[in-house]
Design an enzyme around this catalytic site. Sequence first.
Site, PDB file in Angstrom:
ATOM      1  N   LYS A   1     -23.353  29.792 -15.836  1.00  0.00           N
ATOM      2  CA  LYS A   1     -24.279  29.431 -17.063  1.00  0.00           C
ATOM      3  C   LYS A   1     -23.606  29.651 -18.136  1.00  0.00           C
ATOM      4  O   LYS A   1     -23.727  28.779 -19.154  1.00  0.00           O
ATOM      5  CB  LYS A   1     -25.660  29.863 -16.893  1.00  0.00           C
ATOM      6  CG  LYS A   1     -26.654  29.694 -15.653  1.00  0.00           C
ATOM      7  CD  LYS A   1     -27.991  30.370 -15.761  1.00  0.00           C
ATOM      8  CE  LYS A   1     -28.589  29.906 -14.416  1.00  0.00           C
ATOM      9  NZ  LYS A   1     -30.055  30.727 -14.548  1.00  0.00           N
TER      10      LYS A   1
ATOM     11  N   GLY B   1     -26.423  34.759 -18.941  1.00  0.00           N
ATOM     12  CA  GLY B   1     -26.871  33.630 -18.959  1.00  0.00           C
ATOM     13  C   GLY B   1     -28.606  33.466 -19.080  1.00  0.00           C
ATOM     14  O   GLY B   1     -29.167  33.097 -19.904  1.00  0.00           O
TER      15      GLY B   1
END
Length: 272
Positions: free
Chosen positions: A73, A137
């Site tokens: 991410k 993330g």
Amino acid sequence: MTPVTGKTRLFGILADPIHHVQAPQRLNEHFAAIGFDGVMVPMHVRPDNLASVVAGLRGMENLGGVVVTVPHKTAILALCDEASDVTRKIGAANVVRREADGRLVATMLDGEGFVRGLQGEGRQVEGRSAYLAGAGGAANAIAFSLVQAGVSRLTVGNRTTAKAEDLRQRVLALYPAADVRVGTADPSGHDLVVNATSLGLREGDALPLDVSRLAPEQLVCEVIMQPKETALLLAARQRGCDIHYGAPMLASQVALMAEFLGARGARVAGTA
């Protein structure tokens, strides 16, 4: 699912490991429900191969985009061409749309999905204090969304204190009046306790926080969907806490993901 043909729009999910992902099932069900000719498949991509895989995706003319999960991410954002200001502040993305010219546009829906998942199950967010384990993330996105939803206080606990402080500063840059603090592994004194790390995906993982400090009045929340009963949730239940599973976060994101990826139903597309 409708039959896959040469006209079918392709989508993927990038992950490592891949066994736990549930986005393909959920998105394919959504595609079928809205009458969209598309299919999502899991794509097992290790971190050292991410850049080359993403470069290859640019050249797939029938690719609509990808969902992105652990551990990509944060890294995916630098490989994309566009992202919103909030997504850039978060520093991570979990959905990437491929435009017709091969450009990649990223956004982050984890935070909104997590908060909507809580609210959809009747959990109050506004005015409550929250402890967040992690500063990666998903944690970044959830931190921004919890503050935006009106938590009274947010404490970020992370093994690397500097990352937690960095997240704190970025949240305050957008929400200067928020009460955001850097904490330890101790989640006591908070109404909501959220694991936004990947600890719990694999058997034998360390616990993401000090479970001995949990109290029955706390709601303990996961972002991990598989296994459903993580070690943290089992420990929390043993201490009398109410628990919130990881699945509602994805369920709340499905329609948002599909819309961002351009997956619209036949009737909707015909009236647009």
